[in-house]
Design an enzyme around this catalytic site. Structure first.
Site, mmCIF file in Angstrom:
data_model
loop_
_atom_site.group_PDB
_atom_site.id
_atom_site.type_symbol
_atom_site.label_atom_id
_atom_site.label_comp_id
_atom_site.label_asym_id
_atom_site.label_seq_id
_atom_site.Cartn_x
_atom_site.Cartn_y
_atom_site.Cartn_z
ATOM 1 N N GLU A 70 16.328 34.437 -11.428
ATOM 2 C CA GLU A 70 15.464 34.801 -10.296
ATOM 3 C C GLU A 70 14.764 33.568 -9.723
ATOM 4 O O GLU A 70 14.682 33.391 -8.516
ATOM 5 C CB GLU A 70 14.437 35.842 -10.758
ATOM 6 C CG GLU A 70 13.634 36.420 -9.607
ATOM 7 C CD GLU A 70 12.783 37.612 -10.021
ATOM 8 O OE1 GLU A 70 12.525 37.787 -11.224
ATOM 9 O OE2 GLU A 70 12.358 38.346 -9.116
ATOM 10 N N GLN A 108 14.777 46.116 -10.261
ATOM 11 C CA GLN A 108 14.326 45.442 -11.485
ATOM 12 C C GLN A 108 13.050 46.123 -11.976
ATOM 13 O O GLN A 108 11.988 45.952 -11.374
ATOM 14 C CB GLN A 108 14.053 43.973 -11.136
ATOM 15 C CG GLN A 108 13.638 43.090 -12.265
ATOM 16 C CD GLN A 108 13.186 41.732 -11.739
ATOM 17 O OE1 GLN A 108 12.808 41.597 -10.564
ATOM 18 N NE2 GLN A 108 13.208 40.723 -12.567
ATOM 19 N N SER A 132 10.716 46.301 -6.118
ATOM 20 C CA SER A 132 11.289 46.138 -4.777
ATOM 21 C C SER A 132 12.515 47.034 -4.626
ATOM 22 O O SER A 132 13.394 47.039 -5.493
ATOM 23 C CB SER A 132 11.721 44.687 -4.547
ATOM 24 O OG SER A 132 10.654 43.810 -4.762
ATOM 25 N N SER A 148 7.925 44.666 -14.210
ATOM 26 C CA SER A 148 6.449 44.588 -14.152
ATOM 27 C C SER A 148 5.794 45.951 -14.358
ATOM 28 O O SER A 148 6.338 46.977 -13.962
ATOM 29 C CB SER A 148 5.998 44.045 -12.791
ATOM 30 O OG SER A 148 6.588 42.807 -12.537
HETATM 31 C C1 FAD Z 1 7.131 40.320 -3.231
HETATM 32 C C2 FAD Z 1 7.114 40.789 -4.647
HETATM 33 C C3 FAD Z 1 8.234 41.431 -5.174
HETATM 34 C C4 FAD Z 1 8.225 41.840 -6.505
HETATM 35 N N1 FAD Z 1 9.302 42.546 -6.963
HETATM 36 C C5 FAD Z 1 9.311 42.958 -8.245
HETATM 37 C C6 FAD Z 1 10.409 43.744 -8.740
HETATM 38 O O1 FAD Z 1 11.340 44.089 -8.002
HETATM 39 N N2 FAD Z 1 10.390 44.122 -10.032
HETATM 40 C C7 FAD Z 1 9.384 43.789 -10.876
HETATM 41 O O2 FAD Z 1 9.456 44.136 -12.061
HETATM 42 N N3 FAD Z 1 8.283 43.085 -10.430
HETATM 43 C C8 FAD Z 1 8.244 42.666 -9.138
HETATM 44 N N4 FAD Z 1 7.156 41.962 -8.662
HETATM 45 C C9 FAD Z 1 6.027 41.707 -9.559
HETATM 46 C C10 FAD Z 1 5.861 40.225 -9.924
HETATM 47 O O3 FAD Z 1 6.838 39.816 -10.850
HETATM 48 C C11 FAD Z 1 4.437 40.075 -10.474
HETATM 49 O O4 FAD Z 1 3.545 40.353 -9.411
HETATM 50 C C12 FAD Z 1 4.150 38.694 -10.996
HETATM 51 O O5 FAD Z 1 4.918 38.413 -12.142
HETATM 52 C C13 FAD Z 1 2.659 38.501 -11.319
HETATM 53 O O6 FAD Z 1 2.198 39.525 -12.142
HETATM 54 P P1 FAD Z 1 0.839 40.306 -11.783
HETATM 55 O O7 FAD Z 1 0.940 40.753 -10.353
HETATM 56 O O8 FAD Z 1 0.632 41.359 -12.809
HETATM 57 O O9 FAD Z 1 -0.313 39.225 -11.835
HETATM 58 P P2 FAD Z 1 -1.044 38.708 -13.168
HETATM 59 O O10 FAD Z 1 -0.040 38.349 -14.198
HETATM 60 O O11 FAD Z 1 -2.115 39.690 -13.533
HETATM 61 O O12 FAD Z 1 -1.719 37.361 -12.645
HETATM 62 C C14 FAD Z 1 -2.973 37.339 -11.954
HETATM 63 C C15 FAD Z 1 -3.309 35.882 -11.676
HETATM 64 O O13 FAD Z 1 -3.497 35.168 -12.916
HETATM 65 C C16 FAD Z 1 -2.647 34.028 -12.973
HETATM 66 N N5 FAD Z 1 -2.163 33.821 -14.357
HETATM 67 C C17 FAD Z 1 -1.698 34.774 -15.199
HETATM 68 N N6 FAD Z 1 -1.323 34.202 -16.373
HETATM 69 C C18 FAD Z 1 -1.542 32.867 -16.259
HETATM 70 C C19 FAD Z 1 -1.340 31.743 -17.124
HETATM 71 N N7 FAD Z 1 -0.826 31.905 -18.361
HETATM 72 N N8 FAD Z 1 -1.684 30.521 -16.662
HETATM 73 C C20 FAD Z 1 -2.207 30.345 -15.409
HETATM 74 N N9 FAD Z 1 -2.425 31.381 -14.553
HETATM 75 C C21 FAD Z 1 -2.094 32.617 -14.962
HETATM 76 C C22 FAD Z 1 -1.477 34.374 -12.065
HETATM 77 O O14 FAD Z 1 -0.823 33.197 -11.605
HETATM 78 C C23 FAD Z 1 -2.173 35.135 -10.948
HETATM 79 O O15 FAD Z 1 -2.737 34.242 -10.010
HETATM 80 C C24 FAD Z 1 7.102 41.587 -7.329
HETATM 81 C C25 FAD Z 1 5.971 40.951 -6.790
HETATM 82 C C26 FAD Z 1 5.956 40.578 -5.472
HETATM 83 C C27 FAD Z 1 4.705 39.945 -4.920
#
Ligand code: FAD
Length: 403
Positions: free
Chosen positions: A255, A137, A172, A140
């Site tokens: 998902e 996928q 992933s 991100s």
């Molecule tokens: C185990 C794992 C597998 C993954 N696999 C994939 C994959 O295969 N493909 C893929 O595309 N992505 C993948 N991801 C990425 C995942 O989808 C993102 O990490 C997730 O959506 C959060 O985005 P970010 O890390 O950029 O954090 P951010 O969006 O930068 O968030 C940082 C913090 O701010 C908080 N926050 C942000 N916006 C808000 C809001 N509007 N209200 C309240 N709080 C908020 C969040 O909750 C978090 O605590 C994976 C992540 C993990 C940990």
């Protein structure tokens, strides 16, 4: 189970599972508490080969894609059959699965079924469902996670091709994937949700560079994926130009539902925790009993929520916002199990004594599930707005072009 056909079908399915997987209730690798595995490339390939062999047999026996229409290689059955099959399958020692398998069969294959052209369906669907082809996928980016619609990977049309450049992250399983379901911005002049298009990107195209990310568990199940002027034929565009956000939200709902369903074992369970307390001879301690009881209640709440969401799905409903409750409880449960195990083990948790270190892998991996598939905070936002009907958060980007 009131449908007599379903009862007979379930008996046949049980017989097939028993003949393929051996005795019910003999679960494999009982001491494996890791949420994310720390594997060499060779071990990861072996793990994938085992689960792919099972998935291929399941698909060939007609249990691989129960709800998909028969013309796309499915069994064309109601969702209630899929729910029953999941329940039956959990009684058997199914080979351990990985995120890449779930993404391939639970996210990318349904997206191809829903949004793909006839050619894409016949080329990819069966191959994805039986895991002959694996797909990751590519959503991100460093600047787009929770706010996925802010993604900046660019797709520019060039005749019958698209030229794609940008960076994806946290992908992933990308090192073992053949294909990536990619979101890219085709039009930055319209509002951010409107200018996104989805593609099925072969990962062996020139300009695709996959780099592993080392995680604190020691393993590298995530990757960064760099795209440098990758030429993708228009026939690999998934859905209409500008339809990417609709595809993304559909896939993200699948998902959340899958993450909360608890159908794939992810590290230690309540049963493992109880076994640990008994082995340490502390299960009669009142404080430990209190801790175990609170984890047990959370595990039951999780199971009840998963059943509720599964019932809605069996009744033919699309993924419901309540799936966010399941996802939230599921990640809280994983974290609480790890915290309680750490309390019980004390300093032994960081030492290689017996199987104690196996719990360290759980503790380091569990928080990842609070982020994957949408963070806890994002699930709470969905529950607030779409389950409880509370007012939406103020949006400063509404109606404004991406740039
Ligand atoms: C185990 C794992 C597998 C993954 N696999 C994939 C994959 O295969 N493909 C893929 O595309 N992505 C993948 N991801 C990425 C995942 O989808 C993102 O990490 C997730 O959506 C959060 O985005 P970010 O890390 O950029 O954090 P951010 O969006 O930068 O968030 C940082 C913090 O701010 C908080 N926050 C942000 N916006 C808000 C809001 N509007 N209200 C309240 N709080 C908020 C969040 O909750 C978090 O605590 C994976 C992540 C993990 C940990």
């Amino acid at each position: 189970m009131t449908d007599p056909n379903l009862s007979q079908w379930a008996r046949d399915a049980y017989r097939w599972l028993a003949s393929t997987l051996g005795d019910a209730d003999s679960q494999p690798e009982a001491t494996d508490m890791a949420v994310f595995h720390d594997l060499t490339e060779q071990q990861e390939t072996q793990l994938l080969n085992k689960i792919r062999a099972y998935r291929r047999a399941r698909f060939d026996a007609g249990y691989g894609a129960l709800t998909l229409p028969t013309e796309y290689g499915g069994a064309g059955l109601p969702a209630s059959y899929a729910v029953v099959f999941n329940q039956l399958e959990q009684q058997f020692p199914v080979p351990p699965s990985t995120e890449l398998i779930s993404v391939t069969t639970g996210l990318v294959a349904p997206a191809v079924a829903l949004f793909g052209t006839e050619t894409q369906r016949s080329k990819f669907l069966a191959a994805l469902l039986c895991t002959d082809m694996l797909a990751c996928q590519l959503f991100s980016e460093p600047g787009a996670g929770s706010d996925l619609a802010s993604l900046s990977c660019r797709a520019e049309r060039d005749g019958d091709h698209w030229v794609i450049s940008g960076q994806k992250v946290w992908t992933s399983g990308a090192r073992h994937a053949d294909l990536g379901m990619l979101l890219a911005r085709n039009d930055p002049t319209v509002v951010k949700h409107a200018g996104i298009t989805a593609f099925l990107l072969p990962l062996d195209l020139p300009g695709v560079n996959v780099r592993p990310i080392r995680q604190m568990t020691g393993g590298s199940s995530f990757n960064e994926v760099f795209l440098d002027n990758v030429h993708v034929p228009d026939e690999l565009r998934l859905g209409q130009v500008g339809q990417g956000w609709k595809i993304a939200t559909t896939v993200l709902a699948f998902e959340r539902q899958a993450s909360g369903a608890g159908t794939r074992r992810k590290g230690g369970s309540f049963a493992d925790l109880l076994a640990l307390a008994r082995r340490l001879d502390v299960s009669a301690d009142p404080v430990v009993r209190d801790q175990l009881a609170s984890v047990y209640v959370l595990a039951e709440l999780h199971a009840a929520t998963a059943r509720r969401v599964a019932r809605a799905s069996a009744a033919g409903a699309p993924p419901v916002p309540a799936a966010s409750i399941g996802k939230l409880v599921s990640s809280q449960l994983l974290v609480r199990i790890g915290e309680t195990a750490t309390d019980l083990l004390g300093m032994r948790a960081v030492a290689h004594i017996d199987d104690a270190f196996a719990w360290t892998k759980h503790v380091l991996g569990a928080p990842g599930y609070r982020l994957a598939g949408g963070t806890d905070q994002i699930q709470r936002n969905i529950i607030a707005e779409r389950v409880l009907g509370l007012p939406a958060e103020p949006r400063s980007d509404k109606g404004i072009p991406f740039f």
